[in-house]
Design a protein around this motif. Sequence first.
Motif, PDB file in Angstrom:
ATOM      1  N   GLY A 108       0.747  -1.243   0.000  1.00 62.19           N
ATOM      2  CA  GLY A 108       0.000   0.000   0.000  1.00 62.19           C
ATOM      3  C   GLY A 108       0.775   1.288   0.000  1.00 62.19           C
ATOM      4  O   GLY A 108       0.160   2.356   0.023  1.00 62.19           O
ATOM      5  N   HIS A 109       2.104   1.287  -0.017  1.00 60.28           N
ATOM      6  CA  HIS A 109       2.845   2.543  -0.073  1.00 60.28           C
ATOM      7  C   HIS A 109       2.537   3.276  -1.380  1.00 60.28           C
ATOM      8  O   HIS A 109       2.397   2.658  -2.438  1.00 60.28           O
ATOM      9  CB  HIS A 109       4.344   2.299   0.052  1.00 60.28           C
ATOM     10  CG  HIS A 109       4.780   2.070   1.471  1.00 60.28           C
ATOM     11  ND1 HIS A 109       5.723   1.127   1.817  1.00 60.28           N
ATOM     12  CD2 HIS A 109       4.402   2.663   2.636  1.00 60.28           C
ATOM     13  CE1 HIS A 109       5.901   1.155   3.129  1.00 60.28           C
ATOM     14  NE2 HIS A 109       5.112   2.068   3.643  1.00 60.28           N
ATOM     15  N   ALA A 110       2.477   4.597  -1.291  1.00 64.57           N
ATOM     16  CA  ALA A 110       1.956   5.393  -2.391  1.00 64.57           C
ATOM     17  C   ALA A 110       2.778   5.290  -3.675  1.00 64.57           C
ATOM     18  O   ALA A 110       2.248   5.506  -4.767  1.00 64.57           O
ATOM     19  CB  ALA A 110       1.857   6.857  -1.958  1.00 64.57           C
ATOM     20  N   ASP A 111       4.075   4.971  -3.567  1.00 64.15           N
ATOM     21  CA  ASP A 111       4.869   4.856  -4.793  1.00 64.15           C
ATOM     22  C   ASP A 111       4.604   3.543  -5.522  1.00 64.15           C
ATOM     23  O   ASP A 111       4.980   3.392  -6.690  1.00 64.15           O
ATOM     24  CB  ASP A 111       6.370   5.026  -4.503  1.00 64.15           C
ATOM     25  CG  ASP A 111       6.898   4.056  -3.470  1.00 64.15           C
ATOM     26  OD1 ASP A 111       6.095   3.519  -2.683  1.00 64.15           O
ATOM     27  OD2 ASP A 111       8.133   3.829  -3.442  1.00 64.15           O
ATOM     28  N   HIS A 112       3.945   2.600  -4.882  1.00 70.19           N
ATOM     29  CA  HIS A 112       3.595   1.335  -5.508  1.00 70.19           C
ATOM     30  C   HIS A 112       2.088   1.213  -5.745  1.00 70.19           C
ATOM     31  O   HIS A 112       1.668   0.525  -6.670  1.00 70.19           O
ATOM     32  CB  HIS A 112       4.054   0.158  -4.635  1.00 70.19           C
ATOM     33  CG  HIS A 112       5.536   0.009  -4.577  1.00 70.19           C
ATOM     34  ND1 HIS A 112       6.228  -0.979  -5.249  1.00 70.19           N
ATOM     35  CD2 HIS A 112       6.477   0.737  -3.921  1.00 70.19           C
ATOM     36  CE1 HIS A 112       7.525  -0.856  -5.008  1.00 70.19           C
ATOM     37  NE2 HIS A 112       7.701   0.175  -4.202  1.00 70.19           N
ATOM     38  N   ALA A 113       1.299   1.844  -4.907  1.00 68.20           N
ATOM     39  CA  ALA A 113      -0.159   1.724  -4.969  1.00 68.20           C
ATOM     40  C   ALA A 113      -0.767   3.074  -5.308  1.00 68.20           C
ATOM     41  O   ALA A 113      -1.083   3.870  -4.421  1.00 68.20           O
ATOM     42  CB  ALA A 113      -0.701   1.205  -3.639  1.00 68.20           C
ATOM     43  N   ALA A 153      -8.098   1.958   0.052  1.00 65.42           N
ATOM     44  CA  ALA A 153      -9.398   2.594   0.262  1.00 65.42           C
ATOM     45  C   ALA A 153      -9.308   3.694   1.306  1.00 65.42           C
ATOM     46  O   ALA A 153      -9.909   4.771   1.156  1.00 65.42           O
ATOM     47  CB  ALA A 153     -10.426   1.547   0.674  1.00 65.42           C
ATOM     48  N   VAL A 154      -8.543   3.464   2.375  1.00 62.05           N
ATOM     49  CA  VAL A 154      -8.365   4.477   3.412  1.00 62.05           C
ATOM     50  C   VAL A 154      -7.585   5.667   2.874  1.00 62.05           C
ATOM     51  O   VAL A 154      -7.934   6.828   3.129  1.00 62.05           O
ATOM     52  CB  VAL A 154      -7.641   3.873   4.639  1.00 62.05           C
ATOM     53  CG1 VAL A 154      -7.111   4.969   5.564  1.00 62.05           C
ATOM     54  CG2 VAL A 154      -8.585   2.963   5.413  1.00 62.05           C
ATOM     55  N   ARG A 155      -6.552   5.403   2.114  1.00 61.08           N
ATOM     56  CA  ARG A 155      -5.667   6.484   1.672  1.00 61.08           C
ATOM     57  C   ARG A 155      -6.280   7.306   0.540  1.00 61.08           C
ATOM     58  O   ARG A 155      -6.057   8.517   0.466  1.00 61.08           O
ATOM     59  CB  ARG A 155      -4.319   5.912   1.225  1.00 61.08           C
ATOM     60  CG  ARG A 155      -3.607   5.111   2.305  1.00 61.08           C
ATOM     61  CD  ARG A 155      -2.161   4.856   1.977  1.00 61.08           C
ATOM     62  NE  ARG A 155      -1.313   5.899   2.574  1.00 61.08           N
ATOM     63  CZ  ARG A 155       0.006   5.897   2.515  1.00 61.08           C
ATOM     64  NH1 ARG A 155       0.642   4.935   1.886  1.00 61.08           N
ATOM     65  NH2 ARG A 155       0.699   6.852   3.086  1.00 61.08           N
ATOM     66  N   TYR A 156      -7.039   6.667  -0.352  1.00 61.30           N
ATOM     67  CA  TYR A 156      -7.543   7.373  -1.531  1.00 61.30           C
ATOM     68  C   TYR A 156      -9.022   7.715  -1.458  1.00 61.30           C
ATOM     69  O   TYR A 156      -9.509   8.526  -2.242  1.00 61.30           O
ATOM     70  CB  TYR A 156      -7.246   6.560  -2.788  1.00 61.30           C
ATOM     71  CG  TYR A 156      -5.776   6.441  -3.076  1.00 61.30           C
ATOM     72  CD1 TYR A 156      -4.993   7.578  -3.278  1.00 61.30           C
ATOM     73  CD2 TYR A 156      -5.147   5.202  -3.125  1.00 61.30           C
ATOM     74  CE1 TYR A 156      -3.638   7.473  -3.523  1.00 61.30           C
ATOM     75  CE2 TYR A 156      -3.789   5.091  -3.370  1.00 61.30           C
ATOM     76  CZ  TYR A 156      -3.034   6.225  -3.565  1.00 61.30           C
ATOM     77  OH  TYR A 156      -1.687   6.116  -3.800  1.00 61.30           O
ATOM     78  N   GLY A 203      10.035   5.961 -11.072  1.00 62.31           N
ATOM     79  CA  GLY A 203       8.808   6.362 -10.399  1.00 62.31           C
ATOM     80  C   GLY A 203       8.642   5.846  -8.996  1.00 62.31           C
ATOM     81  O   GLY A 203       7.587   6.003  -8.397  1.00 62.31           O
ATOM     82  N   TYR A 204       9.694   5.222  -8.434  1.00 65.98           N
ATOM     83  CA  TYR A 204       9.595   4.705  -7.074  1.00 65.98           C
ATOM     84  C   TYR A 204      10.537   5.481  -6.171  1.00 65.98           C
ATOM     85  O   TYR A 204      11.648   5.821  -6.560  1.00 65.98           O
ATOM     86  CB  TYR A 204       9.942   3.206  -7.042  1.00 65.98           C
ATOM     87  CG  TYR A 204       9.005   2.381  -7.891  1.00 65.98           C
ATOM     88  CD1 TYR A 204       7.804   1.938  -7.380  1.00 65.98           C
ATOM     89  CD2 TYR A 204       9.327   2.081  -9.212  1.00 65.98           C
ATOM     90  CE1 TYR A 204       6.929   1.192  -8.155  1.00 65.98           C
ATOM     91  CE2 TYR A 204       8.454   1.344 -10.000  1.00 65.98           C
ATOM     92  CZ  TYR A 204       7.263   0.910  -9.463  1.00 65.98           C
ATOM     93  OH  TYR A 204       6.389   0.172 -10.246  1.00 65.98           O
ATOM     94  N   GLU A 205      10.070   5.743  -4.945  1.00 65.07           N
ATOM     95  CA  GLU A 205      10.828   6.549  -3.998  1.00 65.07           C
ATOM     96  C   GLU A 205      11.151   5.709  -2.755  1.00 65.07           C
ATOM     97  O   GLU A 205      10.546   4.677  -2.512  1.00 65.07           O
ATOM     98  CB  GLU A 205      10.020   7.782  -3.577  1.00 65.07           C
ATOM     99  CG  GLU A 205       9.541   8.632  -4.755  1.00 65.07           C
ATOM    100  CD  GLU A 205      10.672   9.298  -5.495  1.00 65.07           C
ATOM    101  OE1 GLU A 205      11.759   9.447  -4.909  1.00 65.07           O
ATOM    102  OE2 GLU A 205      10.466   9.669  -6.664  1.00 65.07           O
ATOM    103  N   ASP A 206      12.119   6.217  -1.969  1.00 66.31           N
ATOM    104  CA  ASP A 206      12.462   5.515  -0.731  1.00 66.31           C
ATOM    105  C   ASP A 206      12.074   6.339   0.501  1.00 66.31           C
ATOM    106  O   ASP A 206      12.539   6.096   1.596  1.00 66.31           O
ATOM    107  CB  ASP A 206      13.961   5.176  -0.679  1.00 66.31           C
ATOM    108  CG  ASP A 206      14.863   6.390  -0.813  1.00 66.31           C
ATOM    109  OD1 ASP A 206      14.425   7.484  -0.411  1.00 66.31           O
ATOM    110  OD2 ASP A 206      15.984   6.231  -1.287  1.00 66.31           O
ATOM    111  N   ASP A 207      11.171   7.322   0.330  1.00 68.21           N
ATOM    112  CA  ASP A 207      10.813   8.199   1.442  1.00 68.21           C
ATOM    113  C   ASP A 207      10.198   7.455   2.605  1.00 68.21           C
ATOM    114  O   ASP A 207      10.248   7.906   3.742  1.00 68.21           O
ATOM    115  CB  ASP A 207       9.838   9.285   0.968  1.00 68.21           C
ATOM    116  CG  ASP A 207      10.532  10.336   0.110  1.00 68.21           C
ATOM    117  OD1 ASP A 207      11.768  10.300   0.056  1.00 68.21           O
ATOM    118  OD2 ASP A 207       9.836  11.178  -0.476  1.00 68.21           O
TER     119      ASP A 207
END
Length: 338
Positions: free
Chosen positions: A37-42, A60-63, A332-336
């Motif tokens: 569910g991390h935003a850079d993957h989902a 569903a919770v995040r978006y 397009g992927y981050e390590d934040d």
Amino acid sequence: MTPEALLHPTPAGLYCAPGDFYIDPVAPVDRAVITHGHADHARSGHGSVIATEETLAIMAVRYGEEFTARRTALAYGETTNVNGVGLWLAPAGHVLGSAQAVIEFGGLRMVVTGDYKRRRDPTCPAFEVVSCHIFISEATFALPVFHHPDTGGEVRKLLASQQQFPERTHLVGAYALGKAQRVIRHLREEGYDRPIFIHGALDRLCTLYESFGVNLSPLLPATLKDSSGEKTDFSGEIVICPPAAIQSTWARRFPDPVPCFASGWMRIRQRAKQRGVELPLIISDHADWGELTDTVEAVDPDELWVTHGREDALIRWAELRGRVARPLHLIGYEDDHD
């Protein structure tokens, strides 16, 4: 069929041509398989999404209303057929609901790890080794300098500092999904039964974790006044918040705070110094160098494909051991989140 014909990188993400689906696409697509569910993957905007029940709930919770995709929940080990391609998910040990995507077609098996770690995490199932022909591994911490210490030991450092400075608030920066809940759960395992205060940005995801059986309580909101209207005294308390909040005006409400940050990047002292971190906690949700190399040895694939990080070192390590390895150069992927 060659591995490249079955699965290959595109501008939208890793694409399975026979199945006509993408894994963790970085742009909206008709059919997406999401590893966690991390935003850079989902991301939102996909026509349909296949993932674990937990990952779908996180999205569903995040978006919220933006998450309009048709949803297919897969349990770990449950196989589905997507246009003739077999697809199943195996635990990745990264965060709640995280999974490796296992693709089978024409006698070929390919495993896409997404993000993963090998050490114990009390908030999610442990990584599962899946033998395969092609192993596509992340490489966030793929340098020999990265050796993550025992998580319990890092949490005990936090508790020792709290005892040493009982008049100060310990502000622990931890990513909202996965890291925050893991730190809280480890504190509970160390016997810390006092309320833990959390930033408002963590509330919904902590509630979601608890709905899936991860006990984090007692948690209280890190607000200036309690439920009775009395001013909250945060002296000696532990407050978990997003990393960015540590340097924000929000942090000024706390008495002489001790800035802490839970991340694998805290192994690099300069990073801690740049962020103004007084107490670095080396707690990572990604595999360190030893975990990465041990995993490749355990899986023992015909080929290793490397992405999401420091590809060169892991590829060189594999080649020195006679393994076939190559970089994927996905973007397009981050390590934040670590």
